[in-house]
Every structure is written in structure tokens, then in C-alpha cells.
Design a protein around this motif. Sequence first.
Motif, PDB file in Angstrom:
ATOM      1  N   LYS A  84       0.838  -1.204   0.000  1.00  0.00           N
ATOM      2  CA  LYS A  84       0.000   0.000   0.000  1.00  0.00           C
ATOM      3  C   LYS A  84       0.876   1.258   0.000  1.00  0.00           C
ATOM      4  O   LYS A  84       0.621   2.208  -0.747  1.00  0.00           O
ATOM      5  N   LEU A 132       2.385   1.908  -3.375  1.00  0.00           N
ATOM      6  CA  LEU A 132       1.355   2.368  -4.328  1.00  0.00           C
ATOM      7  C   LEU A 132       0.980   3.827  -4.085  1.00  0.00           C
ATOM      8  O   LEU A 132       0.655   4.559  -5.011  1.00  0.00           O
ATOM      9  N   MET A 183       7.614  -4.425  -7.403  1.00  0.00           N
ATOM     10  CA  MET A 183       6.880  -3.187  -7.703  1.00  0.00           C
ATOM     11  C   MET A 183       7.769  -2.130  -8.379  1.00  0.00           C
ATOM     12  O   MET A 183       7.329  -0.999  -8.602  1.00  0.00           O
ATOM     13  N   LYS A 235      -3.723  -3.386  -5.620  1.00  0.00           N
ATOM     14  CA  LYS A 235      -3.917  -2.345  -6.642  1.00  0.00           C
ATOM     15  C   LYS A 235      -5.376  -2.272  -7.058  1.00  0.00           C
ATOM     16  O   LYS A 235      -6.009  -1.212  -7.027  1.00  0.00           O
TER      17      LYS A 235
END
Length: 325
Positions: free
Chosen positions: A203, A206, A267, A317
Amino acid sequence: MERKPVKNRNVLVVGGAGFIGSHLTDKLLTEGANQIIIMDNLFIGTKENVEQALNNGAILHIDDAENQEALSYIIEKHDIDIVFNCATKPLNYSFINPSNTFLTNVVVLKNLLELQLKGQFQSLCHFSSSEAYGSSKYEPMDEGHPLDPQTPYAAGKAAADLMLRSYVKMFDLDAFIVRPFNNYGPRQNYEGPMAGVIPLTIKKVLEGDVPEIHGDGEQTRDYIYVEDTVDIALKTFPIISPGESVNISTGQQLSIKYVVDTIVHVMNYNGNITRKPQRTADVQSHRASTEKLQTLIGQYDKTPFKKGITDTVSWVKTEKERKET
Ligand SMILES: Cc1cn([C@H]2C[C@H](O)[C@@H](COP(=O)(O)OP(=O)(O)O[C@H]3O[C@H](CO)[C@@H](O)[C@H](O)[C@H]3O)O2)c(=O)[nH]c1=O
């Protein structure tokens, strides 16, 4: 010991809208259970977790299993044969409300054992936790490893385990324990102070935040993908003896530093990682013995960690996008 499998039987999943519970519910559907009833107080579980299961015929009761009357009503109403207990409060909630965390872990199981003793249902599979062992005294940690909890959450898990064993010895109940080590995967809570390192790190990346490592990152865990956990739990169900426990894990030890590095690599994050003080009463090292599990169900191909992380990143996501629209 041979127990009839879940196919065509009426099953209650307590805590069935939570992380592990909702995956178990999905798996019960594919295994052909007759009625699948979910009881959840939605403290950490969500309706979204079981949306698909509800569309496929599962029934959700939003109620608290700490209330024995409510639990008894549901079991009687649906003529339940088998109960899976996945209800718990998050470990990190121990910091905010230690006694409540401890009590939830004990009281739900106490209620279930009492109702089983009254003959309201046949078989009970209780989901305990590796946390009940505390930090490893030796590795790999087998099922005989001492229970030496380090948090009120873990103390509740350990107390519940002992209670179950005593009821089996004294009253000959058909109840047993599965002991998952660290689970990760879709539907694990990624919000706020109760989130675990994997969903929280995803999280943060992101959202353009900086991920955190608590302590030196050398502390280890034995991570298993949640879909493997529930599959394994159902495979052990027909064969494990009453009063027994079995570890559910990969037997592979990963440091938290390695875990965070894998996530940021998947990521493509090249930014900073902050160091924070080590969490109070943190477990230092965990590596499970999988010998007993293998004796029960044979060789099992578990999801490779990087694949599990990639799938978890996709889920977080999608879930964030869904919430934001
Ligand atoms: C949230 C967070 C945690 N950590 C550290 C603290 C710990 O040393 C390690 C793992 O922490 P957590 O992800 O909270 O997981 P852990 O303490 O092992 O407990 C989990 O695993 C247990 C065993 O399955 C469950 O019983 C618990 O409910 C669950 O919360 O990572 C970080 O380094 N950075 C973070 O952002």
C-alpha cells in the motif's frame, strides 16, 4: 482416524468474512459442501471478501461469536455438522486493547466447545497461530514446540489451544487444531495500525509513501500463501486425529528485510526504506517443521513466494482502485 470430508455437509465458518476465513469459504464451495454459513462480526472482515461466495449460495450472519446464544441459534437453524473457527482479533490490536484481543481468542472457542459438548455439531477445526509458540526455542519448530506466547493475542491463541486439548481428553470431542504460520495474499487488511508488513508495504509503495522495516530486518517468519493454507486445512480435515495440531507452513524461513526487498523489487520501487524501532515483544525467529504435515497429506507444491507477492500486489492495486471509484 477417518472423518467424513466436507462434501455434502453443512458447514459454519466463524470469522468467515476475514482474510483466511473468506478463502476457506471459497474453497468449501469448490469442495461441494452442502450449506456454507458464515458468521462474522465484521470487526476486520468485510462483506466484499465474501461477495462471490454469497453469490454462489453461502449465507452470511453478521453477528458476534462471543455471544454464545447467537452462535447456538445459527448452528441449530442451519443444522451444522462441521465448524471451522477462524475468528480472531489482529495481533497488532493487542497494543490497543490487550484484554479484548486475548478474550476474543479464548471466548469464541470456549463457546464452540460448549455447544459441541451439548451435541449441537460434530466436528471442530480450530485455526490457531504460530504466534502461540513465541520465538523459536529450536528450529525447525515441530508441533511439540512449547507454547510461550509473547503478546496477549498469542496468549489467547495458546490458552484456546490448551482448552481444546482438555475438552478432547475429558469429553472425547472431535476437535483439532491447524496452526498456520504467517499468511499473506489477497484480502489481507492493508489499512492502518493493524496491517501486517506485506499488505502495508504494498500500500505504501502504491501511495508514494516510504515503506518501513522495524528493527534490523533480520527477524524471520515462515510465510505461506493463503490459498495454500485453506487447501491444506481441508486436505488434513478427514485424517487428523482429535486433540492433535498440525503446522501449516512452507518450512522456508524469510527475513523481513528479504520480504520487503522482494516487494519493492516486484513493484519496481527504487526509493528509500525507513528503519523504525523493533516492535515490542516481537517474535525474532520462526521456521516450521513440515514433517507432520507431509506425513498426513504427502508432498505439497506451495505457491512460490515471488508469485504470491506478485498476485498480492495485483489484488491491493485493484482493490484500492475499486474503493477510490
Ligand atoms: C507492519 C510492519 C511490520 N514489520 C515487522 C514487524 C515484525 O517483525 C514483522 C512481521 O510483522 P507482521 O506483519 O505484523 O506479522 P506478525 O507479527 O508475524 O503476525 C502475523 O502473523 C501471525 C502468524 O501467522 C498471525 O497470527 C498474526 O495475526 C499476524 O499479524 O515485520 C515491519 O518491519 N514493517 C512494517 O511495516
